[in-house]
Design an enzyme around this catalytic site. Structure first.
Site, PDB file in Angstrom:
ATOM      1  N   HIS A 211       0.865  -1.191   0.000  1.00 59.64           N
ATOM      2  CA  HIS A 211       0.000   0.000   0.000  1.00 59.64           C
ATOM      3  C   HIS A 211       0.893   1.229   0.000  1.00 59.64           C
ATOM      4  O   HIS A 211       0.840   2.069   0.901  1.00 59.64           O
ATOM      5  CB  HIS A 211      -0.946  -0.022   1.201  1.00 59.64           C
ATOM      6  CG  HIS A 211      -2.043  -1.033   1.060  1.00 59.64           C
ATOM      7  ND1 HIS A 211      -3.199  -0.782   0.361  1.00 59.64           N
ATOM      8  CD2 HIS A 211      -2.134  -2.310   1.511  1.00 59.64           C
ATOM      9  CE1 HIS A 211      -3.970  -1.867   0.397  1.00 59.64           C
ATOM     10  NE2 HIS A 211      -3.346  -2.810   1.070  1.00 59.64           N
ATOM     11  N   HIS A 232       0.876  -8.411  -1.261  1.00 55.71           N
ATOM     12  CA  HIS A 232       0.150  -8.602  -2.539  1.00 55.71           C
ATOM     13  C   HIS A 232       0.760  -7.815  -3.705  1.00 55.71           C
ATOM     14  O   HIS A 232       0.295  -6.757  -4.094  1.00 55.71           O
ATOM     15  CB  HIS A 232      -1.348  -8.356  -2.420  1.00 55.71           C
ATOM     16  CG  HIS A 232      -1.798  -7.140  -1.668  1.00 55.71           C
ATOM     17  ND1 HIS A 232      -1.325  -5.870  -1.902  1.00 55.71           N
ATOM     18  CD2 HIS A 232      -2.721  -7.007  -0.678  1.00 55.71           C
ATOM     19  CE1 HIS A 232      -1.931  -5.011  -1.105  1.00 55.71           C
ATOM     20  NE2 HIS A 232      -2.779  -5.679  -0.358  1.00 55.71           N
ATOM     21  N   GLY A 270      -7.202 -15.137 -10.038  1.00 52.41           N
ATOM     22  CA  GLY A 270      -7.674 -14.889 -11.396  1.00 52.41           C
ATOM     23  C   GLY A 270      -8.285 -13.523 -11.575  1.00 52.41           C
ATOM     24  O   GLY A 270      -8.746 -13.190 -12.671  1.00 52.41           O
ATOM     25  N   HIS A 272      -7.218 -10.465  -9.098  1.00 49.81           N
ATOM     26  CA  HIS A 272      -6.296  -9.431  -8.633  1.00 49.81           C
ATOM     27  C   HIS A 272      -5.050  -9.290  -9.506  1.00 49.81           C
ATOM     28  O   HIS A 272      -4.437  -8.221  -9.546  1.00 49.81           O
ATOM     29  CB  HIS A 272      -5.860  -9.721  -7.195  1.00 49.81           C
ATOM     30  CG  HIS A 272      -6.830  -9.264  -6.162  1.00 49.81           C
ATOM     31  ND1 HIS A 272      -7.987  -9.955  -5.889  1.00 49.81           N
ATOM     32  CD2 HIS A 272      -6.826  -8.187  -5.340  1.00 49.81           C
ATOM     33  CE1 HIS A 272      -8.644  -9.328  -4.932  1.00 49.81           C
ATOM     34  NE2 HIS A 272      -7.963  -8.252  -4.591  1.00 49.81           N
ATOM     35  N   ASP A 294      -5.811 -13.348   0.880  1.00 49.22           N
ATOM     36  CA  ASP A 294      -6.335 -12.009   1.173  1.00 49.22           C
ATOM     37  C   ASP A 294      -7.854 -12.075   1.283  1.00 49.22           C
ATOM     38  O   ASP A 294      -8.574 -11.145   0.913  1.00 49.22           O
ATOM     39  CB  ASP A 294      -5.910 -11.005   0.099  1.00 49.22           C
ATOM     40  CG  ASP A 294      -6.059  -9.555   0.563  1.00 49.22           C
ATOM     41  OD1 ASP A 294      -6.125  -9.318   1.794  1.00 49.22           O
ATOM     42  OD2 ASP A 294      -6.112  -8.657  -0.292  1.00 49.22           O
TER      43      ASP A 294
END
EC number: 3.5.1.25
Length: 406
Positions: A211, A232, A270, A272, A294
């Site tokens: 982030h 991520h 499939g 993100h 997540d």
């Protein structure tokens, strides 16, 4: 059965007719378990003159280390970031449900919240082993609030914080305590972050970068101060650019000290991450890829509106959005779904897909001396799968805790 020479009176289980994942390849050999740990059969045979009390016919199944999810926000109607008088009941409920997806241990993840939420939620959950009651809790993953407003994603902006002026003390006042915390996600470009990263690492807490609008040099500096993971990958960070690849550039950076690995979470649902981007990351740095779900409150629930921390989330098909927007806010994928999708989308070997959900997260958390491998002496947390990587059974400490159709 234990003999007179046995070092333990505990029963011995022998898993037969299986292919076990060991040393990065599937090997056709039996797996022996005693006292919740994987047993060296040579020592059993020759030193103890022992043999099995129970044999489990695996019917040509694959046996891999149990899956470890280091980023899961909740599921089945439970939101880990929502304070209550019995947070433990919610965590325990999810822990029980994820057994069917091969997860044997996990990090309950809290998204950006006001200090009073951390003060109420964190003391209620302790690190604990898994069992028939559910997957083990490895410690909290605190994702925020020390992140970029520009890359906040589904995190509520009004609760974002910086490290000014008190640095690490600001973090302590926000969280209240770091007991039972395994990982913290923060934005490395925030002023004062270097000292915070160092202090967290000195306390044995893993620091993940995410982030964030950090450029590559800022990300490299954070790694040099102890950060070891990326939250991520590709999501909620600067897009890759050839002149400054940003945090993504850590995958091939020449500023990472020899012997160090930067791990990166990947939501392989499939949605993100485009399959091409997933393949680029895997081929650039395969040993660092960590599959994460997540997953949010709505995992396992029907379409509609649900909560995630302080936000309202809307489920449309397989997508989870901040209500009224097209901002993705976590997934509703399960870990076994991510393993299967990763294998198909990346074209990787079965062994690589399984290690991305077991060995790599264990290494990222610094617990691969206990979990994530099927080596002798390690915890006998296992998942039994068919050749399509569907879960057939889950074991914790060598005991069956879930079986399909049971």
């Amino acid at each position: 059965m234990p003999s007179n020479n046995s070092v333990s009176a505990a029963p011995i289980t022998q898993f037969i007719n299986c292919r076990i994942l060991r040393d990065h390849r599937l090997q056709r050999e039996d797996l022996w378990v005693r006292d919740g740990r994987i047993l060296d059969p040579e020592k059993l045979f020759f030193d103890e003159l022992g043999y099995a009390d129970e044999k489990v016919d695996c019917e040509n199944s694959i046996i891999a280390p149990g899956f470890i999810d280091i980023q899961i926000n909740g599921g089945y109607g439970i939101d880990f970031s929502k304070p209550s008088d019995d947070v433990d009941a919610g965590v325990s409920f999810v822990a029980k449900k994820i057994l069917e997806h091969g997860v044997t241990s996990f990090c309950p993840t809290l998204v950006t919240s006001p200090p009073e939420v951390y003060h109420k939620v964190l003391p209620q959950i302790t690190v604990r082993d898994g069992g028939a009651h559910g997957a083990g809790v490895l410690g909290f993953h605190l994702e925020g609030p020390f992140i970029s407003a520009e890359k906040k994603g589904a995190h509520p902006e009004q609760f974002l914080r910086t490290f000014q002026p008190g640095g690490f003390q600001d973090l302590m006042e926000t969280y209240g305590s770091l007991d039972g915390v395994a990982m913290v996600t923060l934005a490395p470009e925030l002023s004062g972050s270097h000292a915070v990263v160092r202090e967290l690492c000195q306390r044995g807490i893993k620091v993940s970068l995410g982030h964030s609008v950090a450029d590559l040099s800022q990300a490299e500096e954070a790694v040099q101060h102890g950060a070891s993971c990326i939250t991520h990958l590709f999501n909620a960070m600067q897009p890759f650019h050839h002149r400054d690849p940003g945090i993504v550039g850590l995958l091939t950076s020449d500023k990472i000290a020899a012997g160090r690995t930067v791990f990166y979470g990947m939501i392989a649902d499939g949605i993100h991450t485009n399959p091409a981007a997933l393949r680029i990351a895997h081929r650039a740095h395969p040993s660092g890829l960590v599959l994460v779900t997540d997953a949010i409150t709505a995992m396992g629930l029907p379409p509609g509106r649900h909560t995630l921390g302080q936000q309202v989330i809307e489920i449309q098909g397989l997508h989870a959005y901040v209500a009224g927007t097209k901002t993705l806010s976590g997934s509703i994928a399960t870990m076994d779904m991510c393993v299967r999708h990763f294998r198909l989308a990346s074209g990787c070997k079965v062994e690589e897909a399984l290690e991305a959900a077991s060995l790599h997260p264990a290494q990222a958390l610094g617990i691969s001396h206990r979990k994530g491998r099927l080596d002798y002496g390690l915890d006998a947390d296992l998942v039994m799968l068919d050749d399509s990587l569907n879960i057939k059974a889950t074991y914790i400490s060598g005991q069956e805790v879930w079986r399909k159709g049971a």
